[in-house]
Design a protein around this motif. Sequence first.
Motif, PDB file in Angstrom:
ATOM      1  N   ARG A  47       0.826  -1.214   0.000  1.00 45.29           N
ATOM      2  CA  ARG A  47       0.000   0.000   0.000  1.00 45.29           C
ATOM      3  C   ARG A  47       0.859   1.263   0.000  1.00 45.29           C
ATOM      4  O   ARG A  47       0.537   2.250  -0.661  1.00 45.29           O
ATOM      5  CB  ARG A  47      -0.909  -0.009   1.230  1.00 45.29           C
ATOM      6  N   ARG A  61      -6.465  -3.724  -3.829  1.00 43.25           N
ATOM      7  CA  ARG A  61      -7.773  -3.777  -3.166  1.00 43.25           C
ATOM      8  C   ARG A  61      -8.126  -5.222  -2.796  1.00 43.25           C
ATOM      9  O   ARG A  61      -8.674  -5.483  -1.727  1.00 43.25           O
ATOM     10  CB  ARG A  61      -8.840  -3.170  -4.075  1.00 43.25           C
ATOM     11  N   GLU A  64      -6.273  -6.093   0.278  1.00 42.89           N
ATOM     12  CA  GLU A  64      -6.895  -5.464   1.444  1.00 42.89           C
ATOM     13  C   GLU A  64      -8.133  -6.235   1.890  1.00 42.89           C
ATOM     14  O   GLU A  64      -8.339  -6.479   3.082  1.00 42.89           O
ATOM     15  CB  GLU A  64      -7.266  -4.014   1.126  1.00 42.89           C
ATOM     16  N   GLU A  65      -8.964  -6.633   0.940  1.00 41.56           N
ATOM     17  CA  GLU A  65     -10.177  -7.381   1.271  1.00 41.56           C
ATOM     18  C   GLU A  65      -9.837  -8.724   1.921  1.00 41.56           C
ATOM     19  O   GLU A  65     -10.495  -9.140   2.878  1.00 41.56           O
ATOM     20  CB  GLU A  65     -11.026  -7.591   0.021  1.00 41.56           C
TER      21      GLU A  65
END
Length: 114
Positions: A47, A61, A64-65
């Motif tokens: 990130r 993303r 992250e999920e």
Amino acid sequence: MRKITWQYLLWYLGISTVLGISLVGCSHTPPRPVELDQARTAYGEARDNLQVASRAPVALREAEEALLRAEQTWDKEKDVREVQNLAAVARQRAEVARATAEQKQAEAELEELT
């Protein structure tokens, strides 16, 4: 009267001991899996990398999920094996995001040369 007091005292001590032992047995939670911290570190590094953030936002993303899913599973269920598996997925997705960014960077440099 003394006999009744001793009976109540012994009864109280017995109940207190049983409750104390049952509370100690129920309060045991497994230690937080190291894999969860490793996944959080891998995601944080991806990130914070500007190349990854700009060139691989979808993969970032997804990482992250996956990390959120692992953390939620730990918070709710404390299922060590499941969290280890989910954390491994999150760490791998962070690596995919990093590799995707590197590939896109290499492709952009190649286009500049041609």
